[in-house]
Design a protein around this motif. Sequence first.
Motif, short mmCIF file in Angstrom:
data_model
loop_
_atom_site.label_atom_id
_atom_site.label_comp_id
_atom_site.label_asym_id
_atom_site.label_seq_id
_atom_site.Cartn_x
_atom_site.Cartn_y
_atom_site.Cartn_z
N ALA A 155 41.00 41.93 38.22
CA ALA A 155 41.72 40.67 38.09
C ALA A 155 43.22 41.02 38.55
N PHE A 156 43.57 40.00 39.40
CA PHE A 156 44.90 40.37 39.86
C PHE A 156 45.97 39.21 39.66
N GLY A 157 47.30 39.47 39.17
CA GLY A 157 48.19 38.58 39.08
C GLY A 157 48.46 38.29 37.76
N THR A 158 49.17 37.14 37.47
CA THR A 158 49.75 36.76 36.07
C THR A 158 48.53 35.86 35.56
N PRO A 159 48.66 35.57 33.96
CA PRO A 159 47.86 34.64 33.52
C PRO A 159 47.73 33.32 34.30
N LYS A 160 49.04 32.90 34.70
CA LYS A 160 49.04 31.40 35.52
C LYS A 160 48.49 31.54 36.86
N ASN A 161 48.53 32.76 37.67
CA ASN A 161 48.02 32.56 38.74
C ASN A 161 47.17 33.72 39.24
N ARG A 162 46.08 34.03 38.21
CA ARG A 162 45.13 35.06 38.14
C ARG A 162 44.16 34.85 38.97
N LEU A 163 43.82 35.72 40.13
CA LEU A 163 42.71 35.76 40.93
C LEU A 163 41.60 36.96 40.44
N VAL A 164 40.51 36.66 40.05
CA VAL A 164 39.38 37.33 40.00
C VAL A 164 38.49 37.76 41.17
N TYR A 165 38.13 39.02 41.45
CA TYR A 165 37.42 39.30 42.55
C TYR A 165 36.74 40.59 42.47
N ASP A 166 35.52 40.72 43.25
CA ASP A 166 34.47 41.76 43.01
C ASP A 166 34.92 42.51 44.35
N ARG A 167 34.61 43.80 43.97
CA ARG A 167 34.91 44.71 45.34
C ARG A 167 33.91 45.87 45.45
N TRP A 168 33.60 45.95 46.53
CA TRP A 168 32.50 47.10 46.96
C TRP A 168 33.29 48.01 47.96
N GLY A 169 33.17 49.34 47.89
CA GLY A 169 33.62 50.14 48.82
C GLY A 169 35.10 50.49 48.34
N ALA A 170 35.59 51.76 48.48
CA ALA A 170 37.01 52.04 48.24
C ALA A 170 37.85 52.33 49.47
N TYR A 171 37.22 52.39 50.67
CA TYR A 171 37.67 52.75 51.66
C TYR A 171 37.37 52.12 53.25
N GLY A 172 38.27 52.29 54.17
CA GLY A 172 37.80 51.58 55.17
C GLY A 172 38.54 50.13 55.33
N ARG A 173 38.26 49.26 56.26
CA ARG A 173 38.91 48.12 56.48
C ARG A 173 38.67 47.10 55.64
N PRO A 174 39.50 46.28 54.83
CA PRO A 174 39.36 45.26 54.11
C PRO A 174 38.61 44.14 54.71
N VAL A 175 37.53 43.54 54.15
CA VAL A 175 36.85 42.27 54.55
C VAL A 175 36.91 41.42 53.26
N VAL A 176 37.76 40.22 53.72
CA VAL A 176 37.94 39.39 52.32
C VAL A 176 36.93 37.89 52.63
N LEU A 177 36.13 37.76 51.51
CA LEU A 177 35.20 36.93 51.55
C LEU A 177 35.60 35.57 50.78
#
Length: 210
Positions: A12-34
Motif C-alpha cells: 500500500a502506498f500513500g495516505t488513507p485518502k489517496n492510498r494505492l494498493v498494488y501487487d509486485r513481482w520481482g525486486a530488480y530490473g526495469r519497472p513495468v506498471v500495469l
Amino acid sequence: MHPRPPRRTTHAFGTPKNRLVYDRWGAYGRPVVLLHGLLYDRTMWWPVAADLDNACSVLAVDLPGHGQSAPRGDYDLDALTQDLAVLISGLDLHRAPVVVGHGESALLANAFADAYATRAVVTLDEPVAEPADSVEQHLAAVDLGTIPAPYRQFAVAREDAALLRAYRCWFKRPDAGRARPHPVSAARPRSGFPHLREPASFAATLRDLL
C-alpha cells in the motif's frame, strides 16, 4: 536451504485518502506498471505478471475506488499521474518504466508518459468514448467468450455506475485520446482482453520492450 520469497507481494502506498494498493513481482530490473480499465482491478494482470517472472519489477496497481485502493473525492488524472510517479520513484530502480494501460487507463498511461521519463507505453482496448451511463452499456462490447475459461476469473467487473461517472473527468481534457509520439509505443487493437487471451504472448511483447 533458505525458502524462496513469494513471487507476488502486496503493498500500500500513500495516505488513507489517496492510498494505492498494488501487487509486485520481482525486486530488480526495469519497472513495468500495469493499469487496469474501469470497473476491473489489478488481478486482471496476474497471469501476465507471473509470466514475466524475474525479467523486471512488475507493479499491478488498483486505480482509486477499485480493488483495495481508497476511493477519492476527486479522480483528477494529473493528481493520479503524480501519485504513480512518486510510487515508482520510491522503488529506487533508477530506470524509466514501461507503462501498460488497459481500457480507460490508456489515458493514464499516456498522461504519465507526457509528464515523466518513460521507456515505453503499451495500450490495449482503448476507449472510443467516455464511460456509459450504466454498467450494462459499458460492458456491452466485452466478449468474454474469447478468453480461455481459466482466465475469465480475472475479468470480473465491479457493478458500480457511480464509479464510471466519477472517471468521466478524464475525458474532459482537451488532449484526451490524442495520439502521442512516445519514444517507444505499441497500441493493441480493440479486441477484448488480449492480455488474458494469450498471457504468455503478451508477456513476451513486454519483455521485448525492456
